[in-house]
Enzyme design. Structure first.
Site, short mmCIF file in Angstrom:
data_model
loop_
_atom_site.label_atom_id
_atom_site.label_comp_id
_atom_site.label_asym_id
_atom_site.label_seq_id
_atom_site.Cartn_x
_atom_site.Cartn_y
_atom_site.Cartn_z
CG HIS A 361 21.93 6.10 -22.49
ND1 HIS A 361 22.12 7.26 -23.20
CD2 HIS A 361 22.30 6.38 -21.22
CE1 HIS A 361 22.59 8.20 -22.39
NE2 HIS A 361 22.70 7.69 -21.19
CE LYS A 550 24.87 7.50 -37.38
NZ LYS A 550 24.02 8.20 -36.42
NE ARG A 551 28.01 3.04 -30.00
CZ ARG A 551 26.92 2.29 -29.86
NH1 ARG A 551 27.00 0.97 -29.87
NH2 ARG A 551 25.73 2.84 -29.68
CE LYS A 556 24.85 3.75 -33.21
NZ LYS A 556 24.44 5.16 -32.96
CB THR A 658 24.61 13.48 -29.61
OG1 THR A 658 25.58 12.42 -29.61
CG2 THR A 658 23.79 13.42 -28.34
CE LYS A 662 28.47 14.88 -31.43
NZ LYS A 662 29.18 13.58 -31.43
C1 PLP Z 1 28.75 12.35 -31.30
C2 PLP Z 1 29.61 11.17 -31.33
C3 PLP Z 1 29.05 9.89 -31.30
C4 PLP Z 1 27.56 9.64 -31.28
O1 PLP Z 1 27.10 9.60 -32.61
P1 PLP Z 1 25.65 9.04 -33.00
O2 PLP Z 1 25.56 9.35 -34.44
O3 PLP Z 1 24.67 9.84 -32.21
O4 PLP Z 1 25.64 7.61 -32.70
C5 PLP Z 1 29.89 8.80 -31.34
N1 PLP Z 1 31.22 8.95 -31.41
C6 PLP Z 1 31.79 10.17 -31.47
C7 PLP Z 1 33.27 10.28 -31.58
C8 PLP Z 1 31.02 11.32 -31.43
O5 PLP Z 1 31.60 12.52 -31.47
#
Ligand code: PLP
Length: 814
Positions: A361, A550-551, A556, A658, A662
């Site tokens: 990953h 996101k984190r 990022k 991911t 979404k």
């Molecule tokens: C989808 C999701 C992530 C991953 O987000 P990225 O933008 O791909 O880093 C992290 N936390 C939550 C709660 C998510 O639903």
């Protein structure tokens, strides 16, 4: 009560109407009557009623798998960020309408009841959410999957802000019980640590551990779409093998008497305990060994129920390691086969390698797990011996194929630099397939971290681009859009997202665009209300909603977004009447507790928000919002209301992402770099329907190697230079010039993640976004094309790929 004839089949749960079943559970399971029930009581009663229905399918599925000897897939993951389960379960069982009607008649609102369920905080980021999407898709596709992980009592911390700084508090998701799980007291395994290893007089290695911890199973049924196939998520909880020390207790030494229990139970207390102390690091290693060993023991027990030939294990079981956290599975499986079941070492290793598969990953060197040899020697002496033997076997295998190849850099054990066990190398050597999670990431894996190993095993690395479940990430989280899609093209897309392509021609239909726009507008009103409720900030729902959730991590690049926000603020202040597109910058995300710079970036964004939101000259032209405690439930609120999706990682560093999928599925346009799955999203939605900017991975790598001089870049980027000056002069910190010194220093002196050279391209692209958003009808045409072209990003497609290429466990469909 009448007694039952024991030969009579149990009445299936669906013999009752949903309403009757809920009312029965309210009285007999929750112990309340209707007039005293509060939302949480209804939530529990409804969960139990739905769970009953799932149990019928669960037992059918289990019986069918045993009967047909269907190959099982075991997904081992440190995280399962499953989110709330009730709505997902009702949806997959096809009962949303019935549930809504039933509560409607009682004068109750189903969504209030759904929102009273705690969000299981069993994950931290994308890796954990991927595991949860895979559970949904395995059940939908019909793969006989079992997820194995840890039942964290507190999981990831709950985030709040104090004066703009991140505050971490323990999450308490289990305090009122968990309606979904079944405790299995009879399923318990011992996991051992420490002690020493001696050779007995037959030459066999005997490990005498000094510590024993028991792993107890808790099962949660996971139903696929339609509810016919129901899989299991099995989570392990730790308990001490020694009960209370009664002698000490009777001496009045109450704390000492409970010490063993407290230490044992600490293993399943929290996800990612701080690892800046030696104790913290040891605890993490023990967590990994704990759940991996318990899972493997369980897998071998199940295999042995109807099979005596160990060589057939890979034929009936595939074990997927989600990142290196469960990589200890390689020596542990060998150990179980050799020490407990009496097999030869070489044969055991062959069986282990044929059974195990590893998903990588990250390419970030500091994120590739490695453990000090000393720690292994102390906690896992037998495993260390086995790893040494595996290294020897590996070296012999290489020597037989390539003469004079230096294998040392590829071995699991690095004896230099103080001595380390490299978990990525261990996982690679001990697996038959190693996969990346997007086309670009897989390619980079072959060129960087696993370059040497890839040369030796050229068929081992393959790609499986990540996906998301369309059930949770469209059907459930965005009911208005889901209804519009179904009304337009039918509902086949829920089970098979490729059908959503039928929406594409409707992008040219003005009436449809109007309806699509109305849905987005209503979702934005809803999101504005959520923002108000969470932060008190009032935003205009007609503004462009620009979302980065996101984190918080340097790669990022929330900092790039924050710097652009400050530059935009300056530009608006300079000329408020220049026809700006009103924008709300929305952030959410947690920073790891020991990640100082990430926490400082959160504080900076909160300080910028305070200043910008209070500025009456700017008004609605710019608002900044940081929502606390990002988790799955927050994502479900935010994504349907987004216009613009921020996917701006430094190219080459986001393995897939991911979140990007979404947003695009829910009709947000992406502003992003050519990184991770963004590349494939661009190929699917089309160049005209996405905003791509910035350096590509090869250019980034080149600049990083050359060691650029960011202060020079800043001096050539006037907008950025002004912002940096403001930050250092205390413009956002009431004159405090020290507060953000860490940020300023990073931008000017290091900038490893290339914020400065990408700044202008990002700024220009954002202005293009401003201009495009003004033609709102055309914007919605592009948004529709995003939704319509995201069919390939269903996690069902990903799971079929794993099942076909890796697990060899593709179920017969039809
Ligand atoms: C989808 C999701 C992530 C991953 O987000 P990225 O933008 O791909 O880093 C992290 N936390 C939550 C709660 C998510 O639903």
């Amino acid at each position: 009560m009448t007694t039952r004839d024991l030969d009579m089949p149990v009445t299936p749960a669906n013999a009752l109407t949903l309403g009757d079943a809920v009312l029965r559970h309210l009285v007999y399971s929750v112990g309340k009557d209707q007039s005293h029930a509060v939302e949480r009581d209804w939530c529990v009663a409804l969960s139990l009623a739905i769970r009953d229905l799932m149990v019928d399918g669960w037992m059918d599925t289990t019986r069918r798998i045993y009967k047909t000897k269907q190959k099982r897939v075991y997904y081992l993951s440190m995280e399962f960020m499953i989110g709330r389960l009730l709505e997902d379960a009702i949806a997959n069982m096809g009962l949303i309408k019935e549930a809504k009607e039933f509560f409607g008649e009682l004068g109750l609102n189903l969504s209030d009841i759904l929102n009273s369920e705690p969000d299981p905080a069993l994950g931290n980021g994308g890796l954990g959410r991927l595991a949860a999407c895979f559970m949904d898709s395995m059940a939908t596709v019909g793969v006989a999957g079992i997820g194995y992980g840890i039942r964290y009592e507190h999981g990831i911390f709950r985030q709040s802000f104090q004066d703009g700084w991140q505050l971490e508090e323990p999450e308490d998701w289990l305090v009122f019980g968990n309606a979904w799980e079944f405790q299995r007291p009879e399923v318990e395994y011992s996991v051992e640590f420490g002690g020493s290893v001696q050779r007995d007089n037959t030459g066999k290695m005997i490990w005498t551990p000094s510590e024993r911890i028991l792993a107890g199973a808790f099962d949660t049924p996971i139903a696929g779409w339609g509810g016919k196939h129901v899989n299991t998520l099995r989570l392990w909880s730790a308990r001490s093998a020694e009960v209370l020390n009664l002698h000490q207790f009777n001496q009045g030494e109450f704390m000492a008497a409970a010490q063993q229990q407290v230490l044992a139970e600490s293993i399943t207390k929290v996800l990612y305990p701080g690892d800046h102390t030696a104790e913290g690091r040891e605890l993490r290693l023990k967590q990994e060994v704990f759940f991996t060993s318990a899972s493997l023991q369980d897998i071998l027990r199940r295999f042995r129920l109807d099979n005596t030939n160990w060589n057939e294990l890979p034929q009936y079981a595939a074990v997927q390691l989600n990142d290196t956290h469960p990589a200890i599975a390689v020596p542990e499986l060998v150990r179980l086969l050799v020490d407990k079941h009496g097999l030869e070492f070489v044969e055991s290793f062959e069986i282990a390698r044929a059974t195990l598969h590893y998903t990588n990953h990250t390419l970030l060197p500091e994120a590739l797990e490695k453990w000090p040899l000393e720690l292994f020697e102390r906690c896992l002496p037998r495993h260390l011996q086995i790893i040494r033997e595996i290294d020897n076997l590996f070296a012999a295998e290489v020597a037989a194929k390539y003469e004079g190849k230096n294998v040392d850099p590829m071995k699991a054990i690095d004896p230099h630099h103080g001595g380390w066990v490299r978990m990525g190398n261990l996982a690679f050597i001990g697996s038959s397939h190693v996969n990346g999670v997007s086309a670009l990431h897989t390619e980079l894996m072959k060129q960087t971290v696993f370059k040497d190993l890839h040369e030796i095993y050229p068929d081992r690395i393959l790609n499986q681009t990540n996906g998301i479940t369309p059930r949770r990430w469209l059907y459930e989280c965005n009911p208005l859009l889901a209804d519009l899609i179904t009304e337009t093209i039918g509902d086949a897309w829920v089970k098979d997202l490729e059908h959503i392509a039928a929406l594409a021609p409707h992008a040219d239909d003005k009436t449809f665009r109007k309806k699509f726009a109305a849905v987005k507008a209503e979702n934005k009103v809803h999101l504005a209300a959520f923002i108000k409720q969470q932060t008190g900030i009032v935003v205009n729902p007609t503004s462009l909603f620009d979302v980065q959730i996101k984190r918080i991590h340097e790669y990022k690049r929330q900092l790039l977004n924050a710097l652009e926000t400050m530059a935009l603020y300056n530009a608006i202040k300079e000329d408020p009447s220049a026809g700006w597109t009103p924008r709300v910058k929305i952030f959410a995300g947690k920073a790891a507790p020991s990640y100082t710079l990430a926490k400082l970036i959160i504080k900076l964004i909160n300080d910028v928000a305070a200043k910008v939101n209070a500025d009456e000259d700017v008004g609605d032209l710019l608002n900044v919002v940081f929502l606390p405690n990002y988790n799955v439930s927050a994502a479900e609120e935010l994504i349907p209301g987004a216009d613009l999706s921020e996917q701006i990682s430094t190219a080459g560093f986001e393995a897939s992402g991911t979140g990007n999928m979404k947003f695009a599925l829910n009709g947000a346009l992406t502003i992003g770099t050519l990184d991770g799955a963004n590349v494939e999203i661009k190929d699917h939605v089309g160049d005209d329907n996405i905003f791509i900017f910035g350096m590509e991975a090869d250019e980034v790598a080149r600049r990083q190697q050359e060691g650029c001089q960011p202060w020079m870049t800043v001096s050539e980027t006037p907008r950025l230079q002004e912002v940096v000056k403001q930050i250092s002069s205390g413009f956002y910190s009431h004159g405090d010039t020290e507060r953000f010194a860490g940020v300023v220093d990073n931008v000017l002196a290091h900038d490893y993640f290339q914020v400065t050279p990408d700044f202008d391209a990002y700024w220009e692209t954002q202005r293009k976004v401003d201009a495009e958003f003004k033609d709102v009808d055309n914007w919605h045409r592009k948004a529709i094309l995003n939704t319509a072209n995201m069919g390939w990003f269903s996690a069902d497609r990903t799971i079929r790929g794993y099942a076909k290429d890796i697990w060899k466990a593709l179920p017969d469909e039809g």
